[in-house]
Design a protein around this motif. Structure first.
Motif, PDB file in Angstrom:
ATOM      1  N   ASN A 158     -21.547   0.527 -71.741  1.00 47.65           N
ATOM      2  CA  ASN A 158     -20.511   0.222 -71.201  1.00 47.65           C
ATOM      3  C   ASN A 158     -19.277   0.902 -71.736  1.00 47.65           C
TER       4      ASN A 158
ATOM      5  N   PHE B  81     -18.819   2.693 -63.810  1.00 47.95           N
ATOM      6  CA  PHE B  81     -18.694   1.437 -64.256  1.00 47.95           C
ATOM      7  C   PHE B  81     -18.116   0.545 -63.396  1.00 47.95           C
TER       8      PHE B  81
ATOM      9  N   GLU C 252     -18.676  -2.826 -67.446  1.00 45.15           N
ATOM     10  CA  GLU C 252     -20.058  -2.723 -67.628  1.00 45.15           C
ATOM     11  C   GLU C 252     -20.734  -1.411 -66.639  1.00 45.15           C
ATOM     12  N   TYR C 253     -21.833  -0.851 -67.204  1.00 49.70           N
ATOM     13  CA  TYR C 253     -22.464   0.234 -66.781  1.00 49.70           C
ATOM     14  C   TYR C 253     -22.906  -0.090 -65.221  1.00 49.70           C
TER      15      TYR C 253
END
Length: 253
Positions: free
Chosen positions: A97, A162, A167-168
């Motif tokens: 992240n 992201f 978050e990824y």
């Protein structure tokens, strides 16, 4: 006067013939060495070449996924799977992240390979344009470029994506460096856009070797890790950047 002129023409023709003969008997290694000495553009891989580490391995370790990802990296660099496949598998394991990326950059030092600062500086002083072309992540590579005095516009690497909460969300699959053959695409574009006549690619992995052509020459680098498949494909294989610096100091006639 006529005899003298004929004699001069004959000597000139002889010299030209000898010159052509000397070129024709150059070994593949000597040819690559000469191309490097006269290059107008040099592209470096980054992980295990410009830096001593594999950036994605170190990020994975930082995120607690080191061993799982290291194995996939070795397979990818050895050419046993497509690069995009390996990249996706590794990132799906790490799922970094934004906060982790920032913390990693703040805490993990840049381990430059010995000799690379001097080599980049020497090339730039000779008027050679230097690029970093990597299958790694731009966010991790730009600090390396800044450290070496390479403009960030000369960095070609992958971009992480992201979600709004940090978050990824994946990676940009439109970046040519995200897939096998991508470095070759970057090099072809550089030659088309800037007209480079003697472009040399330097790196330790299969994705570097396959970039020549369109690169005019490939130099295999084994200063951090030796990959046998890459070594076999390189007409000139070096284990130290000092070898390249020494080559540049040779004055050709």
């Amino acid at each position: 006067m006529i005899i003298c002129s004929l004699k001069n023409n004959l000597q000139l023709a002889t010299l030209k013939t000898l010159s052509l003969v000397s070129i024709s008997v150059m070994s593949p290694q000597q040819t690559v060495q000469e191309l490097f000495r006269t290059a107008d553009c040099v592209c470096f891989d980054v992980d295990s070449t410009v830096i001593q580490d594999e950036g994605i391995d170190e990020l994975a370790k930082f995120c607690g996924k080191g061993e799982e990802v290291k194995k996939l990296t070795a397979e990818a660099m050895g050419g046993s799977m497509t690069f995009q496949e390996a990249l996706k598998k590794r990132l799906d394991i790490i799922r970094p992240n934004v906060s982790q990326i920032k913390e990693f950059l703040d805490t993990f030092p840049i381990h430059l390979t010995p000799g690379i600062p001097e080599l980049v500086k020497t090339l730039q002083e000779r008027g050679v344009e230097v690029y970093l072309v990597s299958g790694g992540f731009r966010s991790l590579i730009e600090p390396v470029a800044v450290h070496l005095g390479i403009p960030t516009r000369n960095v070609y690497a992958n971009r992480l994506k992201f979600f709004f909460n940090g978050e990824y969300a994946g990676f940009d699959e439109n970046e040519p460096t995200s897939r096998s053959g991508g470095k070759g695409i970057v090099i072809r574009r550089l030659k088309e856009q800037h007209g480079y006549q003697r472009l040399v690619m330097i790196g330790d992995g299969a994705t570097d070797a396959e970039a020549s052509p369109p690169a005019d020459a490939f130099i295999g680098f084994g200063g951090n890790v030796v990959r046998e498949e890459v070594k076999k494909r390189a007409a000139w294989y070096v284990t130290s950047f000092q070898e390249l610096l020494s080559s540049l100091s040779i004055q050709t006639k």
